[in-house]
Design a protein around this motif. Structure first.
Motif, PDB file in Angstrom:
ATOM      1  N   PRO A   1       0.838  -1.200   0.000  1.00  0.00           N
ATOM      2  CA  PRO A   1       0.000   0.000   0.000  1.00  0.00           C
ATOM      3  C   PRO A   1       0.872   1.250   0.000  1.00  0.00           C
ATOM      4  CG  PRO A   1      -0.704  -1.557   1.691  1.00  0.00           C
ATOM      5  CD  PRO A   1       0.616  -2.044   1.184  1.00  0.00           C
ATOM      6  N   ILE A   2       0.346   2.303  -0.575  1.00  0.00           N
ATOM      7  CA  ILE A   2       1.047   3.585  -0.588  1.00  0.00           C
ATOM      8  C   ILE A   2       0.895   4.251   0.779  1.00  0.00           C
ATOM      9  CG2 ILE A   2       1.199   5.860  -1.670  1.00  0.00           C
ATOM     10  CD1 ILE A   2      -0.169   4.494  -4.159  1.00  0.00           C
ATOM     11  N   THR A   3       2.007   4.656   1.355  1.00  0.00           N
ATOM     12  CA  THR A   3       1.984   5.387   2.616  1.00  0.00           C
ATOM     13  C   THR A   3       2.065   6.881   2.319  1.00  0.00           C
ATOM     14  OG1 THR A   3       3.035   3.587   3.844  1.00  0.00           O
ATOM     15  CG2 THR A   3       3.183   5.793   4.802  1.00  0.00           C
ATOM     16  N   TYR A   4       1.120   7.623   2.848  1.00  0.00           N
ATOM     17  CA  TYR A   4       1.086   9.065   2.612  1.00  0.00           C
ATOM     18  C   TYR A   4       1.613   9.800   3.834  1.00  0.00           C
ATOM     19  CZ  TYR A   4      -1.813   8.046  -1.444  1.00  0.00           C
ATOM     20  OH  TYR A   4      -2.280   7.570  -2.651  1.00  0.00           O
ATOM     21  N   GLN A   5       2.628  10.627   3.619  1.00  0.00           N
ATOM     22  CA  GLN A   5       3.188  11.456   4.671  1.00  0.00           C
ATOM     23  C   GLN A   5       3.175  12.906   4.212  1.00  0.00           C
ATOM     24  OE1 GLN A   5       7.133  10.083   5.565  1.00  0.00           O
ATOM     25  NE2 GLN A   5       6.463   8.081   6.286  1.00  0.00           N
ATOM     26  N   GLU A   6       3.044  13.801   5.164  1.00  0.00           N
ATOM     27  CA  GLU A   6       3.092  15.233   4.839  1.00  0.00           C
ATOM     28  C   GLU A   6       4.543  15.669   4.794  1.00  0.00           C
ATOM     29  OE1 GLU A   6       1.507  19.107   4.007  1.00  0.00           O
ATOM     30  OE2 GLU A   6       0.775  17.053   3.844  1.00  0.00           O
ATOM     31  N   GLY A   7       5.027  16.035   3.628  1.00  0.00           N
ATOM     32  CA  GLY A   7       6.407  16.478   3.488  1.00  0.00           C
ATOM     33  C   GLY A   7       6.576  17.946   3.845  1.00  0.00           C
ATOM     34  N   THR A   8       7.780  18.443   3.621  1.00  0.00           N
ATOM     35  CA  THR A   8       8.107  19.822   3.998  1.00  0.00           C
ATOM     36  C   THR A   8       8.157  20.774   2.810  1.00  0.00           C
ATOM     37  OG1 THR A   8      10.478  19.393   3.789  1.00  0.00           O
ATOM     38  CG2 THR A   8       9.473  18.982   5.950  1.00  0.00           C
TER      39      THR A   8
ATOM     40  N   PHE B   1      15.187  14.402   1.612  1.00  0.00           N
ATOM     41  CA  PHE B   1      14.536  15.447   0.823  1.00  0.00           C
ATOM     42  C   PHE B   1      13.803  16.426   1.728  1.00  0.00           C
ATOM     43  CE2 PHE B   1      14.202  14.747  -3.926  1.00  0.00           C
ATOM     44  CZ  PHE B   1      15.368  14.013  -4.006  1.00  0.00           C
ATOM     45  N   ASN B   2      13.104  15.897   2.726  1.00  0.00           N
ATOM     46  CA  ASN B   2      12.371  16.784   3.623  1.00  0.00           C
ATOM     47  C   ASN B   2      13.305  17.685   4.426  1.00  0.00           C
ATOM     48  OD1 ASN B   2       9.701  16.135   2.992  1.00  0.00           O
ATOM     49  ND2 ASN B   2       9.755  14.311   4.282  1.00  0.00           N
ATOM     50  N   ASN B   3      14.490  17.175   4.739  1.00  0.00           N
ATOM     51  CA  ASN B   3      15.447  17.963   5.520  1.00  0.00           C
ATOM     52  C   ASN B   3      16.237  18.951   4.668  1.00  0.00           C
ATOM     53  OD1 ASN B   3      14.722  16.607   7.841  1.00  0.00           O
ATOM     54  ND2 ASN B   3      16.448  15.192   7.791  1.00  0.00           N
ATOM     55  N   ASN B   4      16.444  18.625   3.381  1.00  0.00           N
ATOM     56  CA  ASN B   4      17.446  19.347   2.592  1.00  0.00           C
ATOM     57  C   ASN B   4      16.949  19.951   1.283  1.00  0.00           C
ATOM     58  OD1 ASN B   4      19.601  18.573   4.425  1.00  0.00           O
ATOM     59  ND2 ASN B   4      19.455  16.524   3.538  1.00  0.00           N
ATOM     60  N   TRP B   5      15.643  19.895   0.999  1.00  0.00           N
ATOM     61  CA  TRP B   5      15.214  20.308  -0.331  1.00  0.00           C
ATOM     62  C   TRP B   5      15.536  21.769  -0.642  1.00  0.00           C
ATOM     63  CZ3 TRP B   5      11.827  24.252  -1.236  1.00  0.00           C
ATOM     64  CH2 TRP B   5      10.984  24.656  -0.198  1.00  0.00           C
ATOM     65  N   GLU B   6      15.534  22.630   0.347  1.00  0.00           N
ATOM     66  CA  GLU B   6      15.814  24.041   0.071  1.00  0.00           C
ATOM     67  C   GLU B   6      17.252  24.245  -0.388  1.00  0.00           C
ATOM     68  OE1 GLU B   6      13.384  27.006   2.655  1.00  0.00           O
ATOM     69  OE2 GLU B   6      13.944  25.342   3.972  1.00  0.00           O
ATOM     70  N   THR B   7      18.169  23.423   0.124  1.00  0.00           N
ATOM     71  CA  THR B   7      19.561  23.488  -0.316  1.00  0.00           C
ATOM     72  C   THR B   7      19.755  22.751  -1.630  1.00  0.00           C
ATOM     73  OG1 THR B   7      20.311  23.601   1.979  1.00  0.00           O
ATOM     74  CG2 THR B   7      21.940  22.966   0.322  1.00  0.00           C
ATOM     75  N   LEU B   8      19.147  21.574  -1.737  1.00  0.00           N
ATOM     76  CA  LEU B   8      19.285  20.761  -2.949  1.00  0.00           C
ATOM     77  C   LEU B   8      18.530  21.354  -4.124  1.00  0.00           C
ATOM     78  CD1 LEU B   8      18.713  17.214  -1.425  1.00  0.00           C
ATOM     79  CD2 LEU B   8      20.887  18.274  -2.021  1.00  0.00           C
ATOM     80  N   GLU B   9      17.460  22.081  -3.810  1.00  0.00           N
ATOM     81  CA  GLU B   9      16.573  22.649  -4.823  1.00  0.00           C
ATOM     82  C   GLU B   9      16.012  21.561  -5.732  1.00  0.00           C
ATOM     83  OE1 GLU B   9      19.139  25.760  -6.392  1.00  0.00           O
ATOM     84  OE2 GLU B   9      18.132  27.200  -5.090  1.00  0.00           O
ATOM     85  N   THR B  10      15.556  20.472  -5.114  1.00  0.00           N
ATOM     86  CA  THR B  10      14.894  19.397  -5.837  1.00  0.00           C
ATOM     87  C   THR B  10      13.940  18.693  -4.891  1.00  0.00           C
ATOM     88  OG1 THR B  10      15.220  17.441  -7.230  1.00  0.00           O
ATOM     89  CG2 THR B  10      16.689  17.685  -5.347  1.00  0.00           C
TER      90      THR B  10
END
Length: 317
Positions: free
Chosen positions: A56-63, A99-108
């Motif tokens: 099953p797909i697990t849905y989480q709220e990302g950042t 990704f949730n911790n670093n997306w602003e730096t990674l820009e992806t």
């Protein structure tokens, strides 16, 4: 607005991700993925012969906080981009956290990650993400397939990947069409020249696999979802309390009598049963449907896994 292309090659990004096994190694030179008439595959046969079922797909709220609609509007994607991570033996959970911790730096950022044991959706698919260049981002849902090290794990991971894609196509009433509603990052890079990635072509080839085998697997799950009247298609098959409502939001869960909040699933007769899984206390989860059962509201957090209102605080998006 899209900032930069996926997988920044900067030293800063490499340092940030070394702890989770990211690599900035360049992949194979770009080549067009061709779909031929061959639909047989030992991987697909292995899935069938061993009764492998997608998780099953697990849905989480990302950042990810850049909420933008697709070019045709919010809730109107044109299909799904197939990615792979190019990082051996790094799990979907590890990638989601990174990704949730670093997306602003990674820009992806992408909508989902899948491996051989779980599929984690971390962003509302009604909205775009930064995964394959501005043009593709404005059109497609995007999922990353994690690299694994055994054929059995590969079979399970592509089953999960195919099921997620089939679920999304059903949800948005899109057909299964290679090169239209199902595209690879390799293809989008060649069409629009906004990235230089060739995934998942090389990784699939490592296992003797290709899009000509992957497409029939997607079609199989798509047909199964349609025949079952799955909630993944945006309809509700349970008859106790009426149809589910499609409001999106988040639920923060807590159970004062345990360390976790139990989940329930609904059978075809509309009866709730223990799903044998739970959510950790004081965690927040994305929900896209609600339904009433025996005087309580239940919030959907996975394909057929729901949490009761007495253990959840709901916040509308």
């Amino acid at each position: 607005m899209f900032k930069k292309n996926k997988w920044l090659a900067s030293i800063a990004s490499a340092v940030l991700l070394v702890g989770v096994g990211f690599t900035t190694t360049m992949q194979l030179a770009p080549q067009m993925v061709q779909q031929d008439v061959r639909a047989d595959s030992w991987i697909n046969d292995y899935i069938d012969q061993n009764g492998i079922q997608p998780v099953p797909i697990t849905y989480q709220e990302g950042t990810f906080s850049d909420w933008f609609g697709y070019e045709n509007g919010v809730g109107k994607p044109e299909g799904v981009v197939v990615h792979e991570t190019a990082s051996p033996n790094t799990t979907a959970a590890t990638f989601a956290q990174s990704f949730n911790n670093n997306w602003e730096t990674l820009e992806t950022y992408v909508h989902a990650f899948t491996d051989d044991t779980q599929t984690i959706n971390i962003h509302n698919t009604d909205y775009g993400v930064w995964g394959a260049g501005p043009t593709a981002n404005s059109k497609y849902i995007q999922i990353e397939l994690c690299e694994v090290n055994t054929a059995d794990k590969f079979a399970r991971s592509v089953a999960n990947d195919a099921f997620y894609i089939a679920t999304m196509l059903h949800k948005y009433n899109l057909p299964v069409e290679y090169g239209t509603t199902v595209v690879t990052h390799d293809q989008t890079a060649q069409w629009w020249h906004e990235t230089d990635h060739t995934d998942p072509t090389g990784y699939f080839a490592k296992w003797g696999y290709g899009m000509d085998q992957f497409m029939p697997l997607i079609q199989k799950y798509y047909d199964q979802i349609g025949n079952a009247g799955s909630t993944a298609a945006g309809t509700d098959t349970t008859n106790n309390g009426g149809a589910a409502q499609g409001e999106t939001g988040t639920v923060k869960v807590n159970n004062s009598s345990s360390f976790m909040v139990p989940l329930v699933s609904f059978d075809t007769a509309g009866n709730a049963k223990n799903a044998n899984r739970g959510l950790a206390n004081n965690t927040s989860w994305f929900t896209d449907q609600q339904k009433t059962y025996n005087g309580h509201t239940y919030y959907r957090v996975s394909t057929n896994e729901w949490v009761i209102d007495s253990a959840a605080t709901y916040t509308a998006r």
